[in-house]
Enzyme design. Structure first.
Site, mmCIF file in Angstrom:
data_model
loop_
_atom_site.group_PDB
_atom_site.id
_atom_site.type_symbol
_atom_site.label_atom_id
_atom_site.label_comp_id
_atom_site.label_asym_id
_atom_site.label_seq_id
_atom_site.Cartn_x
_atom_site.Cartn_y
_atom_site.Cartn_z
ATOM 1 N N GLU A 187 39.936 -14.524 -7.454
ATOM 2 C CA GLU A 187 39.931 -13.269 -6.701
ATOM 3 C C GLU A 187 39.512 -13.459 -5.245
ATOM 4 O O GLU A 187 39.954 -12.729 -4.373
ATOM 5 C CB GLU A 187 38.999 -12.255 -7.376
ATOM 6 C CG GLU A 187 39.425 -11.853 -8.776
ATOM 7 C CD GLU A 187 40.752 -11.103 -8.795
ATOM 8 O OE1 GLU A 187 40.984 -10.271 -7.903
ATOM 9 O OE2 GLU A 187 41.560 -11.363 -9.710
ATOM 10 N N GLU B 81 33.633 -6.512 -5.714
ATOM 11 C CA GLU B 81 34.322 -5.381 -6.365
ATOM 12 C C GLU B 81 35.418 -5.897 -7.300
ATOM 13 O O GLU B 81 35.602 -5.388 -8.400
ATOM 14 C CB GLU B 81 34.913 -4.459 -5.289
ATOM 15 C CG GLU B 81 35.775 -3.330 -5.828
ATOM 16 C CD GLU B 81 37.087 -3.174 -5.077
ATOM 17 O OE1 GLU B 81 38.145 -3.197 -5.739
ATOM 18 O OE2 GLU B 81 37.049 -3.051 -3.835
ATOM 19 N N HIS B 82 36.141 -6.932 -6.874
ATOM 20 C CA HIS B 82 37.201 -7.524 -7.705
ATOM 21 C C HIS B 82 36.623 -8.293 -8.890
ATOM 22 O O HIS B 82 37.097 -8.155 -10.016
ATOM 23 C CB HIS B 82 38.064 -8.476 -6.866
ATOM 24 C CG HIS B 82 39.092 -7.788 -6.036
ATOM 25 N ND1 HIS B 82 40.442 -7.988 -6.191
ATOM 26 C CD2 HIS B 82 38.980 -6.879 -5.030
ATOM 27 C CE1 HIS B 82 41.114 -7.255 -5.329
ATOM 28 N NE2 HIS B 82 40.249 -6.574 -4.596
ATOM 29 N N HIS C 120 33.735 -6.748 -1.069
ATOM 30 C CA HIS C 120 35.116 -6.586 -1.533
ATOM 31 C C HIS C 120 35.428 -7.572 -2.665
ATOM 32 O O HIS C 120 35.987 -7.201 -3.706
ATOM 33 C CB HIS C 120 36.053 -6.805 -0.334
ATOM 34 C CG HIS C 120 37.489 -6.520 -0.620
ATOM 35 N ND1 HIS C 120 38.489 -6.788 0.280
ATOM 36 C CD2 HIS C 120 38.115 -5.988 -1.701
ATOM 37 C CE1 HIS C 120 39.655 -6.444 -0.236
ATOM 38 N NE2 HIS C 120 39.457 -5.950 -1.436
ATOM 39 N N GLU D 198 45.207 -10.403 0.303
ATOM 40 C CA GLU D 198 45.194 -8.971 0.617
ATOM 41 C C GLU D 198 44.757 -8.756 2.061
ATOM 42 O O GLU D 198 45.371 -7.995 2.803
ATOM 43 C CB GLU D 198 44.240 -8.228 -0.329
ATOM 44 C CG GLU D 198 44.136 -6.751 -0.006
ATOM 45 C CD GLU D 198 43.003 -6.037 -0.738
ATOM 46 O OE1 GLU D 198 42.778 -4.857 -0.427
ATOM 47 O OE2 GLU D 198 42.342 -6.648 -1.595
#
Length: 1004
Positions: free
Chosen positions: A160, A87-88, A84, A188
């Site tokens: 991130e 991905e950022h 994840h 998040e």
């Protein structure tokens, strides 16, 4: 002649003969095989890259909305969220595009109608969609370079992923200097993990697939991830040998292959991560119970979530997998299904659990039957009850009508021309493709249907699947119990983890002061890096240009007819033999007490049945004869006066042309025939309310910013206030209040109002209709509609004119809710759709989002999202933030954004990018059933749209500044702004805020 030419062009796109033969080489690729699928009007080609072994699937179809995706198998090695966070960070700059955040910087430089990146449980993919060929090339270049050659700077990882830093590095007070965990993904996932539904599914997944770790990241483990681990994971996984590339649409495959090959040639072949993980082995019953958050808006006694799961066969058996999906539908879908009746209708739970149904996305299928809103005493009874229902269903067999209804739905889904067919195709094929299922098998619809029907002809096929997989005790029973201290425990754990980290830093630095200086220095360096975003040269990024946007667009042709008093808007278009119907019954002077119950009315008529047909029979009829019918609340401002609003009930339906009369009959039966006086009506309505209330805190969180925006807007216009009553936090409060009434309450007052709504829904008011169909069906549809309307005994409404309602005056509203992050909105009134000032406001919203708010609220503030919006029809301008750890800072940024825009020296390029952003939405492809709907639903004519289009193209920098001054700066100065935030109430929520408690009325 033209029609034949178009058919020829369509055929040319998918004609197999124009493509290479299997074994032939093409720009560094070899074609492995190809397949024409006539039922989907497409040709699929599977290629492999010669040098690296990269997999490539191209779907040629006569569809101008072309799709690209590159994906990688990314089995997570632990729960740190490495896929994840990667991905950022891949999207934060690459070798060819060495700027901060090229992904977000591309948003205003493209006409794409979709751009995103997703982390699934065992793979990561990066898709986009656009109708523009140059745009496709531009985006493909950015996506390929970002994924294969990212810079992966340490500062990107700390921004991130995670870091420790002062809460607000720009403030001087001691409270703001407090050290906290920060990071976009960290915040998040804190938000995600406070969603009980998401938490249940993730923890279930942990136990059913113990070898697949949490790819999103567990906040408690994210802070263990190191920058070096991130770099290593990228090198091993984001490699062409581990990649799957997907393209779709009418653009030439050769162009795509040339561009992809150029990027892949720099790599040598390696052994990719092809491991496909199996689920847990179940040789008997296994039980797991964990704790999760309590929902304060739901009955304290019904807080358990529990499910029973079985492991199915290999999903590479596409026929069996299809059959199990259909079996799941027959057992669980609809109010008449055996499991719904035996579990939810029987009162064991309020709704299905998040994992319920058949999941075929992994190597082995998983079949789960579970409930939310369960009492503690019922948890141990679930499995036995499920087994009993399954045995009864198996012994009774399955009604052919129900099976035919499911197959009919499938037929209509193939005929229905959607604007995002390519993206839907990607989502359907991709998870299985990454887990060893041949995409060609998944595409072979007719083969699968024919195979299914052959199996059914042999007899007892579905019953045999129940015997094979479900009538045994090789099960996982997974339960989540409520904990009143769950949120506090998380906060305590985070504080302890933070303290441990800080102590380690002190030990390494030699003193507390040196450690603090280190964290503050890191934060300041990150701020310097983040601030480069406002000054860096973006010349390396490709772009489309405003000059490429046509000044006019072909108008959608509709015509109006008044047939014996029935107003009809006709849109004749190729629809594949389908008819789409809409009707709006406009209601004047609708009382508040009835309006707020319209959502419950529309749910009830799809639940209670009529005097002649029970709901199971009605559901069977709907599935067998239509593509679905629905009834809902409709309200719209006027395009010429945003303060005015009209409201009513909207009816929609879709059916094959020859089934249109039945569709009309079903709508009439549902609306006028629903039996609110039946003995079980109160019980069924209570169950609907409990299902709506169950998990409502999580539902709010999933779109918390929208609820905040809606609350803020409701103090500004009549239309926004109406929406708040029907679909905002006011509706949530009503539903939770009604759901919490004691079981002895027969809901007589509610049912009485629902019957009043029934009496005016279709036969009172002012009815107008819209039909989209092929020219060959107009006459028959017109006759059917006349027959339908003629059967309605329409009476004039005698609703009293209510005294004018004053809109709420609260300028700042706060809703205390148990979240670890905040959701906020600030809204201001502007001007009507037809006003020339609307266009600069729309451009301003894009400029603020891309040039200011994303940078301030997300990059620096740590929120997952934030931006500005302008809604021309609603006459509203606003700001929002999503999963926001820093709401005070965000609110200050929102309030000062107007002045920032007035003072900013906008460049021609800034304006160009903002216009391109606006046209992404203006020119996004529409499904045929959406064409002409702006006119029907809200009165926006093609002439108004064309005028607005020209105004967008002609907006000047001065107009933008004037709009910012007049509507934002002056508007706030005059007290016209309205603010709403959702989250945990803390000291900063002072006496200036109106506190709106969301407690259930009557709850202890």
């Amino acid at each position: 002649m033209l029609r034949n030419a178009a058919a020829g062009a369509r055929k040319a796109v998918t004609e197999l003969s124009q493509f290479p033969k299997p074994g032939e080489k093409l720009h560094g690729f070899t074609l492995v095989r190809s397949k024409h699928v006539p039922e989907l009007e497409l040709t699929a080609l599977h290629l492999q890259h010669d040098k690296t072994g990269a997999d490539y699937l191209h779907i040629a179809r006569d569809d101008s909305n072309n799709v690209f995706s590159i994906g990688f198998k990314t089995n997570p090695p632990d729960d740190t969220g490495i896929p994840h966070i990667l991905e950022h960070t891949t999207l934060c700059g690459s070798e060819k595009y060495p700027i901060r955040d090229p992904f977000f910087k591309m948003l205003p430089r493209t006409l794409s109608n979709f751009m995103n990146a997703f982390t699934a449980s065992d793979h990561t993919f990066y898709p986009f969609a656009t109708t523009n060929a140059q745009d496709f090339k531009n985006l493909m270049s950015v996506y390929l370079d970002s994924t294969l050659h990212p810079l992966l700077k340490k500062s990107d990882f700390t921004q991130e992923g995670w870091r420790i830093g002062p809460e607000n590095p720009l403030a001087e007070d001691e409270a703001s200097k407090k050290l906290v965990f920060k990071g976009v993904v960290y915040n998040e996932m804190k938000g995600q993990m406070s969603d009980a539904g998401y938490l249940y599914y993730i923890r279930f997944h942990d136990h059913i697939f113990p070898d697949i770790n949490n790819s999103g990241g567990d906040p408690q483990k994210i802070t263990d991830l190191t920058y070096e681990q991130l770099q290593k994971f990228h090198a091993e996984h984001y490699h062409p040998s581990n990649a799957k590339v997907f393209t779709y649409g009418d653009m030439p495959l050769i162009d795509h292959l040339k561009q992809v090959d150029t990027q892949l040639q720099a790599f040598e072949k390696i052994q990719g991560d092809k491991q496909v993980h199996e689920p847990v082995t179940l040789n008997g019953p296994k039980e797991v119970t964990l704790y999760g958050p309590l929902d304060p808006l739901v009955d304290q006694d019904r807080q358990y979530k529990t499910s029973v799961s079985w492991i199915m066969g290999d999903t590479t058996d596409v026929l069996e997998s299809f059959s199990l999906a259909l079996l799941s539908t027959l057992l669980m879908d609809g109010y008449g299904s055996p499991l719904y009746r035996g579990l939810i209708e029987a009162g064991m739970g309020a709704d299905w659990s998040p994992n319920a149904g058949y999941d075929s996305s992994a190597k082995k299928g998983i079949f789960s039957i579970g409930l939310t809103g369960v009492q503690e005493g019922d948890v141990p009874k679930l499995k036995e009850k499920v087994q009993q229902i399954l045995r009864d269903a198996r012994n009774k067999g399955f009604d052919k009508t129900k099976i035919d209804g499911s197959l009919h739905q499938l037929e209509l889904s193939l005929k229905h021309k959607t604007a995002n067919f390519g993206f839907s195709m990607l989502n359907r094929l991709k998870p299985k493709w990454f887990n060893g299922v041949d995409p060609f098998d998944s595409l072979a619809w007719n083969d699968t249907i024919n195979g299914f029907q052959a199996k059914m002809a042999e007899g007892n096929y579905l019953e045999g699947l129940i015997d094979k997989y479900l009538l045994n005790d090789n099960t996982l029973t997974f339960t989540m119990a409520p904990s009143t201290t769950y949120g506090e425990d998380l906060v305590k754990e985070e504080q302890e983890r933070l303290s441990t980290r800080i102590q380690a830093a002190i030990k390494e630095a030699g003193s507390e002061e040196k450690a603090r200086k280190h964290f503050e220095k890191q934060e300041q360096e990150l701020l310097v890096e983040q601030n480069k975003t406002n000054t860096e040269d973006l010349g390396c990024l490709p772009t489309v240009h405003v000059k490429d946007i046509p000044r006019s667009k072909e108008a959608v042709v509709v015509r109006d007819e008044n047939a014996n008093g029935t107003k009809i808007q006709w849109h004749e278009a190729p629809t594949n033999g389908l008819t789409y119907f809409r009707a709006i019954n406009t209601l004047e002077n609708l009382p508040d007490e009835l309006r707020e119950l319209v959502p419950l009315f529309t749910d009830s008529i799809m639940r209670l049945g009529t005097k002649d047909l029970n709901m199971e029979q009605l559901e069977d009829l709907i599935k067998l004869k239509t593509g679905g019918v629905s009834v809902g609340y409709h309200c719209t401002p006027s395009p010429t006066d945003f303060h005015a609003a009209s409201e009513g009930i909207i009816f929609t339906g879709m059916a094959l042309d020859h089934n249109v009369p039945v569709m009309f009959d079903i709508i009439q039966k549902l609306v006028l025939g629903t039996d609110f006086d039946s003995p079980e009506a109160a019980l069924r309505i209570r169950q609907l309310l409990q299902a709506s209330a169950d998990g409502v805190v999580n539902d709010i969180a999933s779109t918390g910013h929208r609820f905040a925006m809606g609350s803020a807007e409701s103090g500004l216009t009549r239309s926004a206030w109406l929406r708040q009553q029907v679909s905002g936090l006011s509706q949530v409060q009503l539903v939770t209040s009604l759901a919490s009434r004691p079981e002895t309450d027969k809901l007589e007052d509610v049912i009485s109002k629902l019957k009043q709504i029934q009496n005016l829904a279709l036969v009172g008011g002012n009815l107008r209709t819209a039909i989209t169909c092929g020219s060959e069906s107009v006459a028959a549809n017109g006759a059917s509609l006349q027959n339908f309307v003629g059967n309605l005994s329409r009476d004039p409404l005698n609703l009293k004119n209510p005294s004018p309602r004053q809109l709420p005056k609260d300028s700042k509203t706060f809703y205390p809710l148990p979240y670890q992050v905040y959701y906020g909105g600030l809204s201001l009134p502007t001007t009507s759709y037809t006003s020339a000032e609307g266009a600069p406001l729309q451009i301003l919203s894009q400029l603020l989002t891309h040039k200011h708010l994303h940078h301030e609220i997300r990059e620096k503030g740590g929120a997952y999202g934030g931006g500005a919006y302008s809604r021309a029809l609603d006459g509203l301008f606003g700001f929002y933030s999503y999963r926001d750890p820093n709401p005070q800072n965000t609110l200050s940024i929102m309030r000062n954004a107007g002045q920032w825009a007035v003072d900013k020296k906008w460049s021609d390029r800034d304006l160009e990018e903002a216009k391109i952003s606006v046209f992404q939405g203006v020119d996004a492809p529409k499904s045929v059933n959406q064409e002409g709907m702006g006119r029907f639903l809200s009165g926006i004519t093609e002439e108004m749209k064309q005028k607005k289009r020209e105004q967008f193209l002609d907006v000047t920098k001065d107009q933008v500044r004037e709009a910012a001054q007049r509507y934002l700066v002056d508007g706030l100065a005059k007290g016209e702004g309205r603010v709403a935030f959702l989250g945990e109430k803390q000291a900063w929520v002072d006496g200036e805020w109106q506190i709106r408690e969301m407690d259930v009325k009557g709850a202890e």
